[in-house]
Design a protein around this motif. Structure first.
Motif, short mmCIF file in Angstrom:
data_model
loop_
_atom_site.label_atom_id
_atom_site.label_comp_id
_atom_site.label_asym_id
_atom_site.label_seq_id
_atom_site.Cartn_x
_atom_site.Cartn_y
_atom_site.Cartn_z
N ARG A 49 0.02 5.01 -8.85
CA ARG A 49 -1.38 5.62 -8.06
C ARG A 49 -2.10 5.21 -8.66
O ARG A 49 -3.79 4.80 -7.84
CB ARG A 49 -1.34 7.06 -8.08
CG ARG A 49 -2.39 7.73 -8.03
CD ARG A 49 -2.32 9.74 -8.82
NE ARG A 49 -1.66 10.22 -7.80
CZ ARG A 49 0.10 10.33 -9.21
NH1 ARG A 49 -0.66 10.48 -10.17
NH2 ARG A 49 0.77 11.72 -9.15
N THR B 120 0.42 -1.23 0.31
CA THR B 120 -0.20 0.45 -0.14
C THR B 120 0.50 1.61 0.07
O THR B 120 0.75 2.30 -0.68
CB THR B 120 -0.55 0.10 0.92
OG1 THR B 120 0.22 0.18 2.78
CG2 THR B 120 -1.66 -0.77 1.07
N GLY C 49 -3.50 2.75 -6.28
CA GLY C 49 -3.77 2.49 -5.08
C GLY C 49 -2.42 2.70 -4.60
O GLY C 49 -3.25 2.14 -3.67
N LEU C 50 -1.39 2.74 -5.12
CA LEU C 50 0.22 2.32 -3.74
C LEU C 50 0.31 3.91 -3.58
O LEU C 50 0.62 4.96 -4.90
CB LEU C 50 0.74 1.63 -4.94
CG LEU C 50 2.36 1.47 -4.04
CD1 LEU C 50 1.85 0.01 -3.17
CD2 LEU C 50 3.06 1.03 -5.11
N ARG C 51 0.16 4.11 -2.67
CA ARG C 51 1.07 5.50 -2.07
C ARG C 51 2.47 5.56 -2.09
O ARG C 51 3.41 4.87 -1.38
CB ARG C 51 0.54 6.27 -0.49
CG ARG C 51 1.47 7.62 0.00
CD ARG C 51 0.84 6.93 1.50
NE ARG C 51 1.37 8.43 1.52
CZ ARG C 51 2.00 8.88 2.85
NH1 ARG C 51 1.36 7.67 3.70
NH2 ARG C 51 2.17 9.47 3.79
N GLU D 168 -0.48 -0.19 7.07
CA GLU D 168 -0.38 -0.35 5.53
C GLU D 168 0.87 -1.44 5.95
O GLU D 168 1.45 -2.15 6.23
CB GLU D 168 0.87 1.09 5.68
CG GLU D 168 0.31 2.44 5.89
CD GLU D 168 -0.70 2.47 5.34
OE1 GLU D 168 -0.90 1.74 3.53
OE2 GLU D 168 -2.04 3.41 5.39
N GLN E 121 -5.61 -1.31 -12.33
CA GLN E 121 -7.02 -0.47 -11.90
C GLN E 121 -7.82 -1.09 -10.45
O GLN E 121 -8.45 0.13 -10.16
CB GLN E 121 -7.94 -0.64 -12.41
CG GLN E 121 -7.19 0.58 -13.99
CD GLN E 121 -6.38 -0.41 -14.77
OE1 GLN E 121 -6.39 -1.23 -15.30
NE2 GLN E 121 -5.29 0.60 -14.85
N GLN E 122 -7.59 -1.95 -9.83
CA GLN E 122 -8.23 -2.62 -8.84
C GLN E 122 -6.71 -1.52 -7.54
O GLN E 122 -5.60 -1.53 -7.34
CB GLN E 122 -7.83 -4.08 -8.22
CG GLN E 122 -8.40 -4.70 -9.85
CD GLN E 122 -9.73 -4.71 -9.62
OE1 GLN E 122 -10.13 -4.31 -8.04
NE2 GLN E 122 -10.76 -5.69 -10.10
N PRO E 123 -7.55 -1.43 -6.73
CA PRO E 123 -6.74 -0.76 -5.33
C PRO E 123 -6.32 -1.76 -4.57
O PRO E 123 -6.46 -3.11 -4.75
CB PRO E 123 -8.09 -0.58 -4.54
CG PRO E 123 -9.01 -1.45 -4.44
CD PRO E 123 -9.41 -1.45 -5.99
#
Length: 827
Positions: A482, A300, A485-487, A558, A681-683
C-alpha cells in the motif's frame, strides 16, 4: 473404449497398448529451444555480424592475428548467451519434475505403484488418504471418501464423494488430493483430456506480451542502428572515393558502426534480469522469464488468490463455544478447563491418521486424546453430514463422540426451541466471521455400535470453529505494498464471509465490500469495469471471471500481477502482465502459465520481488545514462579524426576491447547497487515513462561530450607535439578508460554519494580493467596487436588525471533539482 473387467483392473498388456494409443498421462511440455537455435539467434544480432565482418576483413587483408582476436570475441559472445539460456531451460525442467506424481492402480488384480505418466484410460485407481489423483475418473466404490479440490475450485473445505452419483460428486479429477476415506475409480480421461489439461490447452490462445522496457529498448537500438549505418556508409564512400583507401575505409566504417551501435542496451537488460532472477531464486522466487522482473516493479494492481497465497491452506481451531463460555485457543494452554471436554470429544470424533484438515487441526491441538483406541465408526453419509467414532471404556461399553454440521448434530441430540435457536445463532455468527463450524456431541453405548447414529443417545457439548489461518507475513507485506502505491485485490472461489474475514485480517482496503461471481456475471461491461475499480474482494469466482477481471484491469491501463496455485488460476496467470504461481502445491498448468513461481509460498516474497523490480529499473536508468554517455566519446574518437583527415584513432579491435572488457563489467557494477532509501515510498512509475527519454539522452550526451573533448585534446595535442600515432592513441585510450570508470562511480548513486558506491564489484572491475590496459600497453606482442605505443609516464598520468576529472563532472551538477529528476524519480 473397453472397460476393465469388474474391479481387477487392466492387464499389463492392455495397459501398454492403451499407453501407446492415448499417450502418457501428462501435459504437453512447453517448446524447447535447442543449442543450435539459440546460437542462430545470437548470430543474427547486428553486433555479432559486425564482429564477423571485421574478422573477415582482417583475414582478407592478411592480418590473421587481428582477425583471430575478433573471431574469439564473437565465439565468447555466443557462448555466454547459450550458457544462460540452457541454465534457464534446466531450471524449468527441474521445476516440472517437482510435480511428477505417482499413482496406485490395479493391474491383473494386484495393487501396483506406477509413475503417474503411465496411467491410461480404463485403469482402476486405488484412492487412499494423502494420495493425489493422477487422472479424471468415475468412482466405482467409495468409503467416507473426501477430496480437497481447492486447486480446481479455490475452496479449502473437502468435497464428499459418492460412488454411483450422477453429478460431480461421483467423479474424481486430476490434481486433487484425497484427504479422507478410500475408494476405487476407473480412469476416464488422461493428460490433456482431463479438466486440468483442458484449461492448460486454453492457455495457448493467450499471447505473452513483451515488456514495455523491451519494446522501448528495441526502438532505441533501432534508432541508433540506423544512424550508425548511415554514418558508416558515408565514411566508407568518402574514404574510398576521395582517398582510394577502400580497405582502411572498410575497417574504419566497421569501427564506427560498432562504436555507435549501443548493443550494451540489450546486454545490460540481459545482465540485470539474469542477476535479478538469480537473487530472487536465492530468496525462493523462481523467474521463468526474467524480463518480467522489470514489469513487476511497475505493477499497479496485485490480484491475489486467497487459498494457499494469503492463507496457509490448512485448518486451525480458532473458536470453541459450549453455549456459556467461549475461547479462541492459541495452543492447549489457552483453553479454559470448562471447555476441555468439548475439545477432547471433538478429537475423539476424528479418525486416527486422518488426512482431513479439520481432524488434523483438532489432533494437533490436543494430541493426548489420540491414545484411546478406536472401537468403531459411522462415516459421513448423504443423509447425515456427521461422523461418529466409538472408543472402548475400561469398565465396558463404548464412549461415543460425534461431530459434524451443527444442525445435524443438534438434531441427533434432540435440541428444540430456544436451545436450537441458540445453536443456530452462534453458528451463523461464526460463519459470518469466516469460520467453518462443527457441532460436537457425546454419548455412551452398551454393546456394539449401532449402524445408525439416530439410535444413539447423545448430549450436546458445543461448537468448534476452524479457520484457514492468514500467513504471518501477509499484513506487513500488504502494508508495504500500500505504501508503494500497489493495490491488492483478493480473488477467490471461496464464500464471501470467509473472504471478507481474511481480507480484514490482511488489512486490505475496503475489505467489507465483497462482490460475488454471480453478481459479476449479471453485469454488463461498463458495470463490470466499475466493479473492478472500486472492489477489493471478489468471492465465488469462476475461472473465466478471473480472466475477465484481469483483462478489464489491463484495459484500464493497470499493470496487473496475478498470484495463484490452481488450475483455475492458469488463464488469468498467463493473461496478466506478471503471473506468479505457487511452487510447492501448485499445478503444472499454473507453473507453465506463470513466468514467476514462488518456491517458498510466502506472500512477503511478492512484495520483495516488487522492490527488486523497482531497484532494477532505477539502476537500469543509471546504466543506460552511462551507456549513452560513454558512446559519445567512443563514436567521436572513431569518426572525428577521419573527418579531419587525421589517422584513425579507434579501429575495430579497440572498440571491441572497450565494449567487451569495460561496458559489460560496469553493468554488473551498476546492478550490484542497493536500492535508494525511498524506493518503496514512491508510487508506481507511469506506464508511458521511458527508461531513457529525450532529457536523459541529452544529459548523457553532455557528460560524454566532456570526456570526448579531453580525449581529442590529448590525441590532437600528442600528434601536434610530435608523438607517433600509436603513442597518441595510447594517451587517448588511457583518458577514455579512466573517464569511463569515473563516470560509473559518479552515476552509481543518485544523491551525490559517489564515494560510497565503491563496492567490491566496482573495485574488482577497476583492477581488471587496469590490468588489461596495462598488459595491452606493456606487453610488446599485445601492444603491436592493438597498435598502441608506450607513452612517457608523465604523459600517461596526465591523461589518467584528465580522464578522471572529466568523468566526475556530473558531481558538480548533482545538487540541481532538474538533474536529480533526470537521475531518478522523486517522491
Amino acid at each position: 473404449m473397453p472397460r476393465s473387467s469388474d474391479q481387477r483392473g487392466l492387464s499389463e498388456a492392455e495397459a501398454a497398448s492403451r499407453l501407446a494409443r492415448f499417450g502418457p498421462n501428462e501435459l504437453p511440455p512447453p517448446p524447447r529451444r535447442g543449442l543450435g537455435r539459440i546460437a542462430l539467434q545470437v548470430m543474427a544480432e547486428p553486433m555479432f555480424l559486425l564482429l564477423a565482418l571485421a574478422a573477415g576483413a582482417y583475414l582478407v587483408l592478411g592480418e590473421p592475428a587481428e582477425g583471430a582476436l575478433l573471431a574469439t570475441f564473437a565465439v565468447v559472445t555466443i557462448g555466454l548467451v547459450v550458457v544462460q539460456e540452457r541454465r534457464s531451460e534446466r531450471a524449468i525442467e527441474a521445476l516440472r519434475a517437482l510435480g511428477a506424481p505417482q499413482a496406485v492402480v490395479l493391474r491383473d488384480g494386484q495393487s501396483r505403484r506406477i509413475p503417474g505418466a503411465g496411467v491410461v484410460p480404463g485403469d482402476v485407481l486405488v484412492l487412499e488418504e494423502g494420495a493425489r489423483v493422477p487422472a479424471d475418473g468415475r468412482l466405482l466404490s467409495a468409503r467416507s471418501l473426501a477430496l480437497d479440490e481447492s486447486l480446481l475450485t479455490g475452496e479449502s473445505v473437502p468435497v464428499d464423494k459418492q460412488a454411483g452419483a450422477q453429478d460431480e460428486s461421483g467423479e474424481t479429477f486430476a490434481g486433487t488430493l484425497v484427504v479422507g476415506g478410500t475408494g476405487l475409480a476407473e480412469v476416464t480421461r488422461t493428460g490433456a483430456a482431463t479438466r486440468n489439461g483442458q484449461i492448460g490447452q486454453a492457455l495457448a490462445g493467450i499471447d505473452i506480451e513483451a515488456t514495455r522496457l523491451q519494446r522501448n529498448t528495441k526502438r532505441l537500438v533501432r534508432l541508433f542502428g540506423v544512424l550508425a549505418l548511415a554514418v558508416s556508409l558515408t565514411l566508407l564512400l568518402v574514404h574510398g572515393a576521395l582517398r582510394g583507401e577502400w580497405s582502411e575505409g572498410l575497417l574504419s566504417a566497421i569501427a564506427v558502426a560498432m562504436a555507435m551501435l549501443p548493443e550494451e542496451f540489450p546486454l545490460a537488460l540481459a545482465v540485470f534480469f539474469a542477476l535479478g532472477a538469480w537473487r530472487l531464486a536465492r530468496a525462493g522466487v523462481l523467474v521463468r522469464r526474467a524480463a518480467v522482473v522489470e514489469t513487476l516493479g511497475a505493477a499497479t494492481v496485485l490480484c491475489v488468490d486467497k487459498t494457499g497465497t494469503l492463507t496457509e491452506n490448512r485448518m486451525r481451531v480458532a473458536w470453541l463455544h459450549d453455549g456459556r463460555d467461549e475461547a479462541h485457543p492459541d495452543g492447549i494452554a489457552g483453553i479454559p478447563s470448562g471447555l476441555a471436554p468439548l475439545l477432547e470429544t471433538a478429537v475423539l470424533a476424528s479418525r486416527a491418521h486422518s488426512m482431513d484438515p479439520m481432524d488434523r487441526a483438532l489432533q494437533a491441538l490436543a494430541p493426548a486424546a489420540l491414545a484411546q483406541a478406536e472401537a468403531g465408526h459411522l462415516p459421513v453419509s448423504p443423509g447425515l453430514p456427521a461422523q461418529t467414532v466409538a472408543h472402548a471404556l475400561p469398565g465396558g461399553g463404548l464412549r461415543v463422540a460425534t461431530k459434524g454440521a451443527p444442525e445435524a448434530v443438534a438434531a441427533l441430540c434432540g435440541l428444540q426451541g430456544e436451545a436450537l435457536a441458540r445453536v443456530h445463532e452462534l453458528a451463523t455468527d461464526a460463519a459470518a466471521r469466516g469460520l467453518r463450524v462443527l457441532g460436537v456431541a457425546e454419548g455412551h453405548c452398551e454393546g456394539a455400535l449401532p449402524a445408525d447414529a439416530h439410535a444413539l443417545s447423545l448430549r450436546w457439548l458445543g461448537l468448534v470453529g476452524f479457520e484457514d489461518p492468514l500467513r504471518a507475513s501477509v499484513p506487513a507485506a500488504v502494508a508495504e505494498a500500500r505504501a508503494a502505491g500497489l493495490r491488492v485485490v483478493m480473488i477467490t472461489g471461496d464464500y464471501a464471509p470467509t473472504a471478507r474475514a481474511i481480507a480484514t485480517q490482511a488489512g486490505l482496503d475496503g475489505a467489507g465490500d465483497v462482490v460475488n461471481g454471480a453478481e459479476l456475471a449479471a453485469m454488463d461491461d461498463t458495470a463490470f469495469e466499475r466493479a473492478c475499480l472500486r472492489t477489493t474482494v471478489f468471492a465465488r469466482m469462476r475461472p473465466e471471471q478471473k480472466l475477465r477481471l484481469v483483462e478489464a484491469l489491463k484495459a484500464r491501463g493497470e499493470v496487473v500481477a496475478m498470484t495463484g496455485d490452481g488450475v483455475n488460476d492458469a488463464p488469468a496467470l498467463k493473461a496478466a502482465h506478471i503471473g506468479i504461481a505457487m511452487g510447492q502445491r501448485g499445478t503444472d498448468v499454473a507453473r507453465e502459465a506463470a513466468p514467476m513461481v514462488l518456491v517458498e509460498e510466502d506472500f512477503g516474497l511478492i512484495v520483495s520481488a516488487v522492490r527488486q523490480g523497482r531497484r532494477i529499473f532505477d539502476n537500469l536508468r543509471k546504466v543506460m545514462l552511462y551507456i549513452v554517455a560513454i558512446h559519445v566519446p567512443i563514436a567521436g574518437l572513431a569518426v572525428l579524426p577521419l573527418l579531419l583527415g587525421l589517422p584513425p584513432l579507434l579501429l575495430p579491435a579497440h572498440v571491441v576491447l572497450i565494449e567487451m572488457v569495460i561496458d559489460p563489467m560496469c553493468s554488473i557494477a551498476f546492478e550490484g547497487q542497493p536500492p535508494e532509501p525511498d524506493l518503496m515510498q514512491q508510487p508506481p512509475r507511469p506506464l508511458a515513462e521511458p527508461l531513457v527519454g529525450a532529457s536523459q539522452l541529452l544529459l548523457g550526451a553532455a557528460l560524454g561530450s566532456v570526456l570526448l573533448a579531453v580525449c581529442l585534446w590529448l590525441y590532437f595535442g600528442g600528434l601536434g607535439a610530435g608523438l607517433a600515432v600509436p603513442e597518441a592513441r595510447s594517451l587517448a585510450m588511457l583518458a577514455l578508460t579512466a573517464g569511463n570508470l569515473a563516470l560509473v562511480l559518479s552515476l552509481s548513486r543518485r544523491r551525490g554519494a559517489w564515494s560510497r558506491a565503491s563496492n567490491r564489484a566496482y573495485g574488482l572491475i577497476s583492477l581488471a580493467t587496469a590490468a588489461v590496459l596495462a598488459a595491452c600497453l606493456g606487453v610488446p606482442a599485445l601492444r603491436e596487436l592493438f597498435d598502441f605505443g608506450l607513452p612517457a609516464w608523465r604523459d600517461g598520468l596526465l591523461a589518467v588525471g584528465l580522464g578522471v576529472a572529466a568523468g566526475l563532472v556530473l558531481e558538480l551538477a548533482k545538487p540541481l533539482p532538474r538533474v536529480q529528476r533526470l537521475l531518478g524519480r522523486q517522491a
